[in-house]
Design a protein around this motif. Structure first.
Motif, PDB file in Angstrom:
ATOM      1  N   ASP A   3      -7.040   7.938  -2.294  1.00 20.83           N
ATOM      2  CA  ASP A   3      -6.108   7.278  -3.203  1.00 20.83           C
ATOM      3  C   ASP A   3      -6.541   5.849  -3.490  1.00 20.83           C
ATOM      4  O   ASP A   3      -7.416   5.296  -2.825  1.00 20.83           O
ATOM      5  CB  ASP A   3      -4.679   7.315  -2.662  1.00 20.83           C
ATOM      6  CG  ASP A   3      -4.591   6.944  -1.196  1.00 20.83           C
ATOM      7  OD1 ASP A   3      -5.639   6.858  -0.542  1.00 20.83           O
ATOM      8  OD2 ASP A   3      -3.473   6.731  -0.700  1.00 20.83           O
ATOM      9  N   ALA A  18      -0.840   2.077  -8.467  1.00 24.45           N
ATOM     10  CA  ALA A  18      -1.314   3.038  -7.473  1.00 24.45           C
ATOM     11  C   ALA A  18      -1.309   4.432  -8.085  1.00 24.45           C
ATOM     12  O   ALA A  18      -0.457   4.745  -8.928  1.00 24.45           O
ATOM     13  CB  ALA A  18      -0.439   3.001  -6.230  1.00 24.45           C
ATOM     14  N   LYS A  35       3.659   4.985  -4.269  1.00 21.42           N
ATOM     15  CA  LYS A  35       3.006   4.264  -3.172  1.00 21.42           C
ATOM     16  C   LYS A  35       3.244   2.754  -3.239  1.00 21.42           C
ATOM     17  O   LYS A  35       2.597   1.990  -2.532  1.00 21.42           O
ATOM     18  CB  LYS A  35       1.506   4.562  -3.189  1.00 21.42           C
ATOM     19  CG  LYS A  35       1.191   6.041  -3.022  1.00 21.42           C
ATOM     20  CD  LYS A  35      -0.282   6.345  -3.184  1.00 21.42           C
ATOM     21  CE  LYS A  35      -0.518   7.851  -3.118  1.00 21.42           C
ATOM     22  NZ  LYS A  35      -1.935   8.225  -3.367  1.00 21.42           N
ATOM     23  N   GLN A  49      -2.256   2.198   0.740  1.00 23.90           N
ATOM     24  CA  GLN A  49      -3.236   3.251   0.514  1.00 23.90           C
ATOM     25  C   GLN A  49      -3.763   3.698   1.871  1.00 23.90           C
ATOM     26  O   GLN A  49      -3.957   2.888   2.770  1.00 23.90           O
ATOM     27  CB  GLN A  49      -4.370   2.703  -0.361  1.00 23.90           C
ATOM     28  CG  GLN A  49      -5.552   3.625  -0.574  1.00 23.90           C
ATOM     29  CD  GLN A  49      -6.629   3.464   0.475  1.00 23.90           C
ATOM     30  OE1 GLN A  49      -6.734   2.427   1.113  1.00 23.90           O
ATOM     31  NE2 GLN A  49      -7.433   4.500   0.676  1.00 23.90           N
ATOM     32  N   GLY A 136      -9.351   1.639  -1.623  1.00 22.18           N
ATOM     33  CA  GLY A 136      -9.610   3.054  -1.850  1.00 22.18           C
ATOM     34  C   GLY A 136     -10.892   3.299  -2.630  1.00 22.18           C
ATOM     35  O   GLY A 136     -11.593   2.370  -3.037  1.00 22.18           O
TER      36      GLY A 136
END
Length: 209
Positions: A3, A18, A35, A49, A136
């Motif tokens: 992610d 996100a 998120k 994340q 991420g």
């Protein structure tokens, strides 16, 4: 950690984005996961994340404790103090049961004169105040875009244009499927979700002041 979370500061706001996928191994569990969490009664957003369980549990622990501090002391922690609390709790857990989660803390508060703030915190509990950042796999594709196109004092629409470029590059280049993103902005009027692909203005109640 497939992610992605992205954050950047504007003229008088902080913008966080996100992806909305939640997966387990090779299985897509849902594609509507939020998120980015708003701290109750404060102009602070926390984007996380990482591993699903760690991410949800840690963010819930942080937001509940920040709210508890407000109730006990009848005052809010500043954005900077809240970010230091996040870093401290990650550091405490580092050698016992580390959380596999990376955090972006963004906010605007009156303590700092309504100045937007953004803090980059990783799972090893290192922290740095930044103008923009990403966690991420998506960060591999977005940091160069942010470095080239970010500028100080951007308004909300200009920031959304840069964010659209980041999302488009992730969806084009990343092997993992990230079809949708959630975007939230926080300013002195509070936090709210915004549409990534539409022009944005101040809230109606703010325009009347």
């Amino acid at each position: 950690m497939g992610d992605t979370v992205i954050g950047l500061k504007g003229k008088d706001f902080t913008l966080l984005a996100a992806d909305t996928t939640a997966s387990f191994s090779i299985i897509l569990m849902k594609d509507t996961e939020d998120k980015i969490t708003a701290v109750p009664n404060q102009n602070i957003l926390i984007a996380a994340q990482g591993e699903q369980g760690d991410r949800v549990q840690f963010v819930e622990f942080i937001t509940k404790n920040l709210n508890l501090y407000r109730l006990r002391n009848d005052t809010n922690l500043s954005v900077k103090a809240s970010a230091h609390f996040v870093r401290q709790e990650l550091a405490k857990a580092l050698r016992s049961g580390p959380y596999q989660t990376n955090i972006m803390v963004g906010g605007v508060d009156d303590i700092e004169g309504a100045k937007p703030e953004l803090y980059y915190i990783d799972y090893l509990s290192s922290m740095q105040e930044v103008k923009y950042g990403a966690h991420g796999y998506g960060s591999y594709f977005t940091l160069s875009i942010l470095d080239k196109h970010y500028k100080d004092g951007m308004n909300l629409n200009e920031a959304l244009i840069v964010l659209r470029m980041c999302v488009a590059e992730i969806q084009k280049r990343l092997l993992l499927n990230t079809p949708s993103f959630i975007v939230k902005v926080v300013d002195k009027y509070g936090s709210r979700e915004v549409d990534l692909f539409s022009d944005q203005t101040l809230p109606a109640d703010a325009m009347q002041e």
